[in-house]
Motif scaffolding. Structure first.
Motif, PDB file in Angstrom:
ATOM      1  N   ILE A 193      40.059  43.391  41.202  1.00 63.11           N
ATOM      2  CA  ILE A 193      39.300  42.077  40.534  1.00 63.11           C
ATOM      3  C   ILE A 193      40.218  41.347  39.697  1.00 63.11           C
ATOM      4  CG2 ILE A 193      37.541  41.792  38.850  1.00 63.11           C
ATOM      5  CD1 ILE A 193      36.183  44.313  39.347  1.00 63.11           C
ATOM      6  N   PRO A 194      40.275  39.953  40.256  1.00 66.87           N
ATOM      7  CA  PRO A 194      40.730  39.102  39.233  1.00 66.87           C
ATOM      8  C   PRO A 194      40.232  38.941  37.940  1.00 66.87           C
ATOM      9  CG  PRO A 194      39.557  37.984  41.188  1.00 66.87           C
ATOM     10  CD  PRO A 194      39.441  39.187  41.101  1.00 66.87           C
ATOM     11  N   THR A 198      44.279  48.329  32.631  1.00 64.91           N
ATOM     12  CA  THR A 198      45.803  47.936  32.789  1.00 64.91           C
ATOM     13  C   THR A 198      45.711  46.951  33.749  1.00 64.91           C
ATOM     14  OG1 THR A 198      46.717  50.041  32.370  1.00 64.91           O
ATOM     15  CG2 THR A 198      47.959  48.337  33.676  1.00 64.91           C
ATOM     16  N   LEU A 199      46.425  45.786  33.696  1.00 66.12           N
ATOM     17  CA  LEU A 199      46.440  44.645  34.623  1.00 66.12           C
ATOM     18  C   LEU A 199      47.645  44.463  35.232  1.00 66.12           C
ATOM     19  CD1 LEU A 199      44.681  41.880  31.897  1.00 66.12           C
ATOM     20  CD2 LEU A 199      43.800  43.462  33.749  1.00 66.12           C
ATOM     21  N   PHE A 200      47.313  44.131  36.707  1.00 64.01           N
ATOM     22  CA  PHE A 200      48.683  44.077  37.575  1.00 64.01           C
ATOM     23  C   PHE A 200      48.983  42.707  38.023  1.00 64.01           C
ATOM     24  CE2 PHE A 200      46.555  48.242  38.062  1.00 64.01           C
ATOM     25  CZ  PHE A 200      47.587  49.048  37.933  1.00 64.01           C
ATOM     26  N   GLN A 201      50.294  42.371  38.132  1.00 67.01           N
ATOM     27  CA  GLN A 201      50.623  40.906  38.072  1.00 67.01           C
ATOM     28  C   GLN A 201      50.274  40.442  39.717  1.00 67.01           C
ATOM     29  OE1 GLN A 201      50.907  38.487  35.756  1.00 67.01           O
ATOM     30  NE2 GLN A 201      50.043  40.430  34.483  1.00 67.01           N
ATOM     31  N   VAL A 202      49.851  39.496  40.103  1.00 68.32           N
ATOM     32  CA  VAL A 202      49.908  39.099  41.359  1.00 68.32           C
ATOM     33  C   VAL A 202      50.463  37.896  41.837  1.00 68.32           C
ATOM     34  CG1 VAL A 202      48.616  38.647  43.611  1.00 68.32           C
ATOM     35  CG2 VAL A 202      48.040  40.690  41.877  1.00 68.32           C
ATOM     36  N   PRO A 203      51.480  37.508  42.538  1.00 70.25           N
ATOM     37  CA  PRO A 203      52.158  36.270  42.658  1.00 70.25           C
ATOM     38  C   PRO A 203      51.267  35.231  43.170  1.00 70.25           C
ATOM     39  CG  PRO A 203      53.438  37.928  43.905  1.00 70.25           C
ATOM     40  CD  PRO A 203      52.139  38.599  43.481  1.00 70.25           C
ATOM     41  N   GLY A 204      51.313  33.988  42.501  1.00 73.56           N
ATOM     42  CA  GLY A 204      50.347  32.830  42.869  1.00 73.56           C
ATOM     43  C   GLY A 204      49.230  32.540  41.985  1.00 73.56           C
ATOM     44  N   LEU A 205      48.831  33.397  41.026  1.00 74.53           N
ATOM     45  CA  LEU A 205      47.624  33.444  40.439  1.00 74.53           C
ATOM     46  C   LEU A 205      47.988  32.190  39.436  1.00 74.53           C
ATOM     47  CD1 LEU A 205      46.529  36.997  39.421  1.00 74.53           C
ATOM     48  CD2 LEU A 205      45.186  35.459  40.759  1.00 74.53           C
ATOM     49  N   SER A 255      47.881  30.057  35.917  1.00 71.79           N
ATOM     50  CA  SER A 255      48.349  30.501  34.549  1.00 71.79           C
ATOM     51  C   SER A 255      47.016  31.120  33.716  1.00 71.79           C
ATOM     52  CB  SER A 255      49.085  29.559  33.943  1.00 71.79           C
ATOM     53  OG  SER A 255      48.239  28.385  33.663  1.00 71.79           O
ATOM     54  N   GLN A 256      45.927  30.542  33.997  1.00 70.37           N
ATOM     55  CA  GLN A 256      44.911  31.168  33.268  1.00 70.37           C
ATOM     56  C   GLN A 256      44.344  32.496  33.568  1.00 70.37           C
ATOM     57  OE1 GLN A 256      44.782  28.531  35.067  1.00 70.37           O
ATOM     58  NE2 GLN A 256      44.033  26.678  34.019  1.00 70.37           N
ATOM     59  N   PHE A 257      44.987  33.068  34.542  1.00 70.11           N
ATOM     60  CA  PHE A 257      44.583  34.651  35.102  1.00 70.11           C
ATOM     61  C   PHE A 257      45.722  35.567  34.501  1.00 70.11           C
ATOM     62  CE2 PHE A 257      42.240  32.195  38.176  1.00 70.11           C
ATOM     63  CZ  PHE A 257      41.023  33.123  38.348  1.00 70.11           C
ATOM     64  N   SER A 258      44.952  36.578  33.690  1.00 69.02           N
ATOM     65  CA  SER A 258      46.166  37.505  33.134  1.00 69.02           C
ATOM     66  C   SER A 258      46.591  38.609  34.124  1.00 69.02           C
ATOM     67  CB  SER A 258      45.372  38.216  31.972  1.00 69.02           C
ATOM     68  OG  SER A 258      45.134  37.291  31.027  1.00 69.02           O
ATOM     69  N   GLY A 259      46.087  38.738  35.507  1.00 72.72           N
ATOM     70  CA  GLY A 259      46.369  39.535  36.429  1.00 72.72           C
ATOM     71  C   GLY A 259      45.155  39.844  37.136  1.00 72.72           C
ATOM     72  N   VAL A 260      45.160  41.262  37.708  1.00 69.50           N
ATOM     73  CA  VAL A 260      44.436  41.745  38.678  1.00 69.50           C
ATOM     74  C   VAL A 260      44.016  43.475  38.007  1.00 69.50           C
ATOM     75  CG1 VAL A 260      43.787  42.618  40.840  1.00 69.50           C
ATOM     76  CG2 VAL A 260      44.886  40.512  40.598  1.00 69.50           C
ATOM     77  N   ALA A 261      42.876  43.574  37.997  1.00 74.36           N
ATOM     78  CA  ALA A 261      42.232  45.089  37.369  1.00 74.36           C
ATOM     79  C   ALA A 261      41.943  45.842  38.569  1.00 74.36           C
ATOM     80  CB  ALA A 261      41.284  45.122  36.351  1.00 74.36           C
ATOM     81  N   ASP A 262      42.313  47.179  38.802  1.00 75.47           N
ATOM     82  CA  ASP A 262      41.662  48.013  39.617  1.00 75.47           C
ATOM     83  C   ASP A 262      40.457  48.686  38.924  1.00 75.47           C
ATOM     84  OD1 ASP A 262      41.108  49.957  41.654  1.00 75.47           O
ATOM     85  OD2 ASP A 262      43.111  50.803  41.604  1.00 75.47           O
ATOM     86  N   VAL A 263      39.187  48.503  39.499  1.00 76.48           N
ATOM     87  CA  VAL A 263      38.079  48.898  38.940  1.00 76.48           C
ATOM     88  C   VAL A 263      37.225  49.525  39.998  1.00 76.48           C
ATOM     89  CG1 VAL A 263      35.837  48.396  37.655  1.00 76.48           C
ATOM     90  CG2 VAL A 263      38.003  46.989  37.027  1.00 76.48           C
ATOM     91  N   ARG A 264      37.359  50.989  39.747  1.00 76.59           N
ATOM     92  CA  ARG A 264      36.542  51.940  40.543  1.00 76.59           C
ATOM     93  C   ARG A 264      36.967  51.594  42.225  1.00 76.59           C
ATOM     94  NH1 ARG A 264      33.585  53.118  36.370  1.00 76.59           N
ATOM     95  NH2 ARG A 264      32.478  51.177  35.998  1.00 76.59           N
TER      96      ARG A 264
END
Length: 318
Positions: free
Chosen positions: A71-72, A49-56, A58-67
């Motif tokens: 991680i962007p 699951t990817l979470f959106q973060v303001p200001g990233l 456009s090439q970034f799909s979001g941020v992942a919570d890995v352990r």
């Protein structure tokens, strides 16, 4: 993507110094096969699951919570302009390739992961000349009759961030007044890394020769020797990456130490492999120093330790 394949990633990182390149092969949609140096890979996961973060960007799909680590996640197909990439919607299949380099974690979203392969260095070739400075390829090769394009992930991220290579150094970081001309050989397969190092050396007033792989550098040094010139007199030091396709930095250092005409060269290894860096290997191959990528001020401080030594010796002889 099997559990066994993931478990073999750490084993493959031990190939450095054996004239073989370990690649993780993947696709970004369509038939084209891509590769990334396994040295940089920490793990491969099914798309989380990817979470959106303001200001990233456009090439970034979001941020992942890995352990517990945020991680962007970069959509690699979009970032390099791959024409066959799959649209990266929430239902799209895919994998997350988690990498560590330049002292940070970075995730790359890909459509499919194939396998890990070991490629002999003689089968690794420079990317085709496109006339563009923004090429994201560091090498090309073949496996099972398929063309593999090896991606320079540092270059991809640098272009997105519009990374500057001319960071201004502290004025206190300088060579002594009256220092004679100094020349440094820089060896790195990443266009971005070469320009970063050259920027630091330019500010120190040091001339540079830039080469893109260890084999090219070794041939260059041997040609200098064959012409009757001492490579140790031409170059104050050699700065080399470790993870290069045609000849890695471990092997280059070993070959330098083995050759009587090259053995006195000062070698600094400069690598993005902070996660799998092997201090025992550095000592075994005989490198003089190591600096992790990338801090221009830290690099300059390490360079000056050697360059000041050479400068004072030359000034004493004059």
């Amino acid at each position: 993507m099997t559990h066994d394949l993931l478990n073999r990633i750490d084993q493959r990182t031990r190939l450095a110094g054996h004239n073989r390149l370990a690649l993780l092969l993947f696709r970004l949609g369509g038939r084209q096969l891509f590769g990334v140096n396994v040295f940089k890979v920490q793990e491969v996961l099914r798309r989380p699951t990817l979470f959106q973060v303001p200001g990233l960007p456009s090439q970034f799909s979001g941020v992942a919570d890995v352990r517990g680590r945020s991680i962007p996640v970069l959509d690699l197909g979009m970032a390099i302009g791959h024409p066959e990439r799959l649209e990266n919607d929430a239902n799209a299949p895919g994998y997350l390739v988690v990498t560590e380099f330049n002292r940070s974690l970075q995730g790359f979203l890909v459509s499919g992961v194939e396998r890990i392969v070991n490629i002999a260095v003689e089968d690794i070739h420079p990317p085709p000349e496109t006339g563009s400075e923004s090429s994201h390829l560091t090498a090309v090769t073949r496996f099972a009759d398929e063309l593999i394009q090896v991606i320079d992930v540092e270059s991809v991220l640098a272009d997105i961030a519009q990374l500057r290579t001319d960071t201004t150094l502290d004025p206190a970081l300088s060579l002594p007044e009256g220092c004679p001309p100094l020349h440094v050989l820089v060896v790195d397969d990443s266009r971005v890394a070469r320009q970063q190092i050259r920027s630091v050396l330019d500010q120190l007033g040091v001339q540079t020769t830039l080469l893109s792989d260890g084999r090219q550098a070794l041939d260059h040094l041997l040609q200098i020797h064959a012409s009757g010139e001492d490579p140790g007199q031409r170059y104050a030091m050699v700065i080399s990456d470790i993870e290069m396709p045609a000849m890695d930095g471990y092997t280059l250092t070993t070959e330098i130490r083995r050759h009587p005409a090259l053995s006195s060269l000062y070698v600094l290894l400069h690598t993005s492999l902070s996660g799998v860096f092997n201090n025992a290997m550095i000592e075994r191959v005989g490198a003089n120093a190591f600096v992790a990528k990338y801090s221009p001020h830290e690099l300059a401080e390490h360079l000056l330790l050697r360059l000041n030594e050479v400068a004072h010796a030359l000034m004493a002889e004059a």
